[in-house]
Write an enzyme that holds these catalytic residues in place. Structure first.
Site, PDB file in Angstrom:
ATOM      1  N   ARG A  73      18.984  13.178   6.521  1.00  0.00           N
ATOM      2  CA  ARG A  73      19.600  12.055   7.401  1.00  0.00           C
ATOM      3  C   ARG A  73      21.072  12.348   7.061  1.00  0.00           C
ATOM      4  O   ARG A  73      21.529  12.149   5.900  1.00  0.00           O
ATOM      5  CB  ARG A  73      19.271  10.667   7.037  1.00  0.00           C
ATOM      6  CG  ARG A  73      19.623   9.422   7.832  1.00  0.00           C
ATOM      7  CD  ARG A  73      18.824   8.067   7.604  1.00  0.00           C
ATOM      8  NE  ARG A  73      17.445   8.175   7.749  1.00  0.00           N
ATOM      9  CZ  ARG A  73      16.848   6.873   7.749  1.00  0.00           C
ATOM     10  NH1 ARG A  73      17.580   5.679   7.475  1.00  0.00           N
ATOM     11  NH2 ARG A  73      15.596   6.867   7.984  1.00  0.00           N
ATOM     12  N   SER A  88      16.676   5.832  12.144  1.00  0.00           N
ATOM     13  CA  SER A  88      15.928   4.393  12.094  1.00  0.00           C
ATOM     14  C   SER A  88      17.172   3.409  12.255  1.00  0.00           C
ATOM     15  O   SER A  88      17.650   3.209  13.432  1.00  0.00           O
ATOM     16  CB  SER A  88      15.358   4.295  10.585  1.00  0.00           C
ATOM     17  OG  SER A  88      14.879   3.210  10.250  1.00  0.00           O
ATOM     18  N   ASP A 112      13.672  -2.809  13.989  1.00  0.00           N
ATOM     19  CA  ASP A 112      15.041  -1.896  13.921  1.00  0.00           C
ATOM     20  C   ASP A 112      14.791  -0.680  15.038  1.00  0.00           C
ATOM     21  O   ASP A 112      13.898  -1.059  15.558  1.00  0.00           O
ATOM     22  CB  ASP A 112      15.107  -1.357  12.483  1.00  0.00           C
ATOM     23  CG  ASP A 112      13.775  -0.506  12.182  1.00  0.00           C
ATOM     24  OD1 ASP A 112      12.816  -0.652  12.838  1.00  0.00           O
ATOM     25  OD2 ASP A 112      13.989   0.244  11.314  1.00  0.00           O
ATOM     26  N   ASP A 127      14.023   2.022  15.303  1.00  0.00           N
ATOM     27  CA  ASP A 127      12.846   3.069  15.816  1.00  0.00           C
ATOM     28  C   ASP A 127      11.420   2.217  15.728  1.00  0.00           C
ATOM     29  O   ASP A 127      10.417   2.951  15.705  1.00  0.00           O
ATOM     30  CB  ASP A 127      12.814   4.265  14.801  1.00  0.00           C
ATOM     31  CG  ASP A 127      12.642   4.014  13.251  1.00  0.00           C
ATOM     32  OD1 ASP A 127      13.114   2.930  12.846  1.00  0.00           O
ATOM     33  OD2 ASP A 127      12.247   4.618  12.405  1.00  0.00           O
ATOM     34  N   ASP A 185       9.997   0.758  13.213  1.00  0.00           N
ATOM     35  CA  ASP A 185       8.855   0.888  12.172  1.00  0.00           C
ATOM     36  C   ASP A 185       8.860  -0.367  11.206  1.00  0.00           C
ATOM     37  O   ASP A 185       8.514  -0.717  10.409  1.00  0.00           O
ATOM     38  CB  ASP A 185       8.926   2.091  11.534  1.00  0.00           C
ATOM     39  CG  ASP A 185      10.266   2.391  10.720  1.00  0.00           C
ATOM     40  OD1 ASP A 185      11.315   1.749  10.909  1.00  0.00           O
ATOM     41  OD2 ASP A 185      10.162   3.196   9.984  1.00  0.00           O
ATOM     42  N   ARG A 186      10.332  -1.370  11.484  1.00  0.00           N
ATOM     43  CA  ARG A 186      10.209  -2.323  10.683  1.00  0.00           C
ATOM     44  C   ARG A 186      10.552  -3.677  11.513  1.00  0.00           C
ATOM     45  O   ARG A 186      10.480  -3.718  12.661  1.00  0.00           O
ATOM     46  CB  ARG A 186      11.493  -2.367   9.632  1.00  0.00           C
ATOM     47  CG  ARG A 186      11.566  -0.997   8.778  1.00  0.00           C
ATOM     48  CD  ARG A 186      12.704  -0.839   7.850  1.00  0.00           C
ATOM     49  NE  ARG A 186      13.660  -1.215   8.154  1.00  0.00           N
ATOM     50  CZ  ARG A 186      14.794  -1.524   7.465  1.00  0.00           C
ATOM     51  NH1 ARG A 186      14.645  -1.625   6.029  1.00  0.00           N
ATOM     52  NH2 ARG A 186      15.965  -1.829   7.903  1.00  0.00           N
ATOM     53  N   THR A 200       9.129   2.977  -5.066  1.00  0.00           N
ATOM     54  CA  THR A 200       9.620   2.312  -4.049  1.00  0.00           C
ATOM     55  C   THR A 200       9.523   3.481  -2.897  1.00  0.00           C
ATOM     56  O   THR A 200       9.545   4.841  -3.059  1.00  0.00           O
ATOM     57  CB  THR A 200      10.949   2.089  -4.377  1.00  0.00           C
ATOM     58  OG1 THR A 200      11.524   1.725  -5.833  1.00  0.00           O
ATOM     59  CG2 THR A 200      11.756   1.642  -3.344  1.00  0.00           C
ATOM     60  N   GLU A 213       6.787  -3.345   1.640  1.00  0.00           N
ATOM     61  CA  GLU A 213       7.882  -3.152   0.727  1.00  0.00           C
ATOM     62  C   GLU A 213       8.952  -4.480   1.345  1.00  0.00           C
ATOM     63  O   GLU A 213       9.066  -4.576   2.311  1.00  0.00           O
ATOM     64  CB  GLU A 213       8.558  -1.752   0.829  1.00  0.00           C
ATOM     65  CG  GLU A 213       9.123  -1.622   1.998  1.00  0.00           C
ATOM     66  CD  GLU A 213       9.519   0.023   1.964  1.00  0.00           C
ATOM     67  OE1 GLU A 213       9.625   0.712   1.053  1.00  0.00           O
ATOM     68  OE2 GLU A 213      10.185   0.310   3.309  1.00  0.00           O
ATOM     69  N   LYS A 216       5.128   2.431   7.389  1.00  0.00           N
ATOM     70  CA  LYS A 216       5.246   1.035   7.986  1.00  0.00           C
ATOM     71  C   LYS A 216       5.320   0.913   9.572  1.00  0.00           C
ATOM     72  O   LYS A 216       5.612   2.122  10.018  1.00  0.00           O
ATOM     73  CB  LYS A 216       6.822   0.558   7.212  1.00  0.00           C
ATOM     74  CG  LYS A 216       7.669   1.604   7.594  1.00  0.00           C
ATOM     75  CD  LYS A 216       8.835   1.005   6.767  1.00  0.00           C
ATOM     76  CE  LYS A 216      10.205   1.828   6.807  1.00  0.00           C
ATOM     77  NZ  LYS A 216      10.217   3.144   6.059  1.00  0.00           N
TER      78      LYS A 216
END
Length: 611
Positions: free
Chosen positions: A61, A163, A320, A322, A324-325, A398, A422, A436
């Protein structure tokens, strides 16, 4: 230097630039580098060329732009060549099984980079080696990639996305054959393979030919159908959904989520959510928000709240970019909006998924086969529910890579993994995606909200009911910004040699007594008989957890992707102790003591989180 370019006075830098100009075929990044050299802008050149992006478990990233430290055509080709070689070593049947590649809507016109273009370059690399590629013909949510890996039995998956990062960034996220993100030692193996394959192979630039190759397939239609079929297993109240009067607003924050969440609601027979018009179409400029991160709370949700007021909606869902959250906010009786924390949503979704399971399973013994997971810095609320209800709870390191891989192990042993989460608003509500997934979570949340509405119960009221039954879990998370690695190192070393006693951790923090210490940097855990931590340790990142005699738990850790020292604190009270004001005051005082005694922000010149 050759190419008629003057030397920067730094031989290593000159060599890196020279090699770059020899390899790069993107005219935009080539001319950016030549312009910097012409202007004698050595600082800018150093930024681009002094160190290569590091390939870690989260892949890559970085900002898009020229040079080895940025995301661009050449670094994508080099990374994919390395990954392809590593997969060839790992799988004898790579050329039969193949890989999947997905992408979001990010783009950086100055350097000619975009997620879609990067994805087609990655496809060209694999196809040049005779590897079949399932390349999505359009943008998709990140969870579609791990879903495809599992559904089609592929060797690996790549998602080109950054993301919720700022608009100039992009990323390259990698999934293994088990459908979960990679964990060590794969990252190291891929990293080494990249460095052995820096020179572009002859066909790597040839996207035109690759896109016409018989080895290229488009999984979009099939996966779209199969994904929405798979998540319907988690729809338990279709009749309620059909007649629900609840009004919900949804924003995809200029990302990919809009179309997919609309379809997910339809798959659950829920009324479509009201979409925030200004944010529903993908836009790589993210024009209406400072940061496209729903975790930042209200700033990102301003337009959603305004739409909700106009439409009389009581709940806002936000993905978000992309998808996934998932973030959720609810209008309170006072007229104020409450943005739930990731831990609070973990409690609500965990309760709901278990509640639905329980209604469908009368066999009391079956609960022993159930698992829920969360990361070690997330709320322990699932532990409390598991203790009372009789299922298993496990915590992992994590990051969803650990939960996804652990879930796969448990599923392979015939266990049922109901839920994982998470605190960074990431939820895995279905084992068909071992990562996620903000799309399935949105539909499942929609059904939960509709079900509660039939009982005239709000999300806030249900959260209180969960805490009343299983014990209050109040958390407070934040961070300090610190760009000096030496300061970070000495801050943590001081905690390992507290009071100038080598190898001795603090036994108190202000007025709060410490009952246990776990250090996942060194592998020490005072709670274990041999003082050895059970969770994997990593000496390359800092992470210490303190347990306090008052039921408090605090973790201090460094971030893998940002210059931050984060802290996560939680007070877990026994069921029946419902004096919330007192509990909040106790947690505030504990956090103040940790900041003052362990972080020492003045002495260490730490910047607090911007308000």
């Amino acid at each position: 230097m050759e190419n008629g370019m003057s030397s920067t006075g730094d031989a290593q830098l000159d060599q890196a630039i020279q090699q770059w100009l020899q390899y790069d075929k993107n005219p935009k990044t080539v001319s950016m580098v030549k312009d910097m050299a012409k202007e004698g802008n050595v600082e800018a050149l150093k930024k681009c060329f002094s160190s290569r992006m590091e390939f870690g478990t989260a892949g890559l990233r970085a900002a898009m732009g020229p040079g080895i430290s940025h995301m661009n055509d050449l670094t994508i080709i080099q990374t994919t060549q390395g990954f392809c070689c590593y997969l060839e070593q790992s799988f004898g049947n790579l050329k039969e099984r193949g890989v999947v590649i997905g992408y979001d809507a990010r783009a950086h016109p100055p350097s000619g980079g975009s997620s879609k273009h990067f994805a087609s370059l990655a496809a060209a690399v694999f196809i040049s080696q005779g590897v079949p590629v399932h390349l999505f013909s359009d943008i998709t949510p990140t969870p579609f990639v791990p879903f495809t890996v599992s559904h089609l039995g592929l060797c690996a998956g790549i998602m080109v996305t950054a993301s919720h990062n700022p608009k100039q960034d992009n990323g390259y996220k990698v999934y293994w054959e088990n459908g979960a993100q990679i964990v060590p030692p794969h990252d190291k193996g891929i990293s080494e393979a990249i460095l052995k394959n820096l020179e572009p192979w002859p066909e790597s630039w040839n996207t035109k030919e690759a896109l016409n190759s018989p080895l290229l397939k488009d999984p979009y239609k099939d996966i779209h159908t199969e994904y929405f079929k798979a998540i319907q297993k988690h729809c338990h109240h279709r009749e309620i959904n059909k007649t629900s009067e609840v009004r919900i607003v949804h924003t995809s924050v200029h990302g990919v989520g809009h179309k997919f969440v609309q379809t997910a609601f339809k798959a659950f027979d829920l009324h479509p959510p009201y979409a925030v018009e200004e944010q529903k179409d993908p836009d790589p400029e993210f024009p209406t928000v400072k940061y496209p991160n729903p975790e930042e709370g209200e700033g990102v949700l301003t337009l959603s709240f305004a739409l909700a007021e106009r439409e009389g909606a009581s709940v806002v869902l936000a993905n978000d970019p992309d998808a996934d959250r998932l973030a959720i906010a609810e209008k309170q009786e006072s007229g104020q909006w409450r943005v739930f924390s990731g831990n609070e949503l973990g409690a609500l979704l965990g309760w709901w998924i278990f509640h639905c399971w329980k209604q469908q399973n009368s066999d009391a013994a079956a609960v022993k086969n159930l698992y829920m997971l969360s990361s070690t810095v997330s709320s322990k609320i699932l532990r409390a529910i598991a203790l009372k209800e009789g299922f298993h709870f496990e915590e992992t390191l994590t990051g969803f890579k650990w939960m996804g891989n652990r879930a796969r192990d448990l599923l392979d042993q015939g266990k049922a993994v109901l839920f994982a989460f998470e605190e960074a608003i990431g939820y895995m509500c279905s084992p068909s995606v071992l990562d996620k997934d903000g799309v399935s979570a949105a539909a499942i949340a929609g059904e939960m909200i509709s079900f509660l509405a039939t009982k005239k119960i709000s999300l806030s009221q249900q959260l209180t009911a969960i805490f009343d039954e299983y014990g209050y879990h109040i958390s407070k998370n934040s961070y300090f910004i610190c760009h000096d690695q030496e300061v970070i190192r000495s801050l943590f070393e001081r905690l390992r040699n507290y009071g100038d006693t080598k190898g001795s951790y603090p036994t108190e923090c202000g007025r709060f007594a410490i009952t246990a210490v776990r250090d996942l940097t060194t592998g020490y855990d005072s709670n274990q008989p041999d003082n050895k931590a059970v969770l994997p340790t990593s000496s390359s990142s800092q992470m210490i957890t303190f347990t306090f005699s008052n039921g408090g738990v605090a973790t201090m850790r460094t971030s893998g992707t940002e210059p931050k020292i984060k802290y996560y604190t939680e007070l877990c009270a026994a069921p029946g102790n419902s004096d919330v004001t007192h509990l909040k005051k106790e947690l505030d005082e504990l956090v103040d003591a940790i900041v003052e005694n362990f972080f020492e922000p003045e002495k260490n010149k730490l910047q607090p989180k911007p308000q």
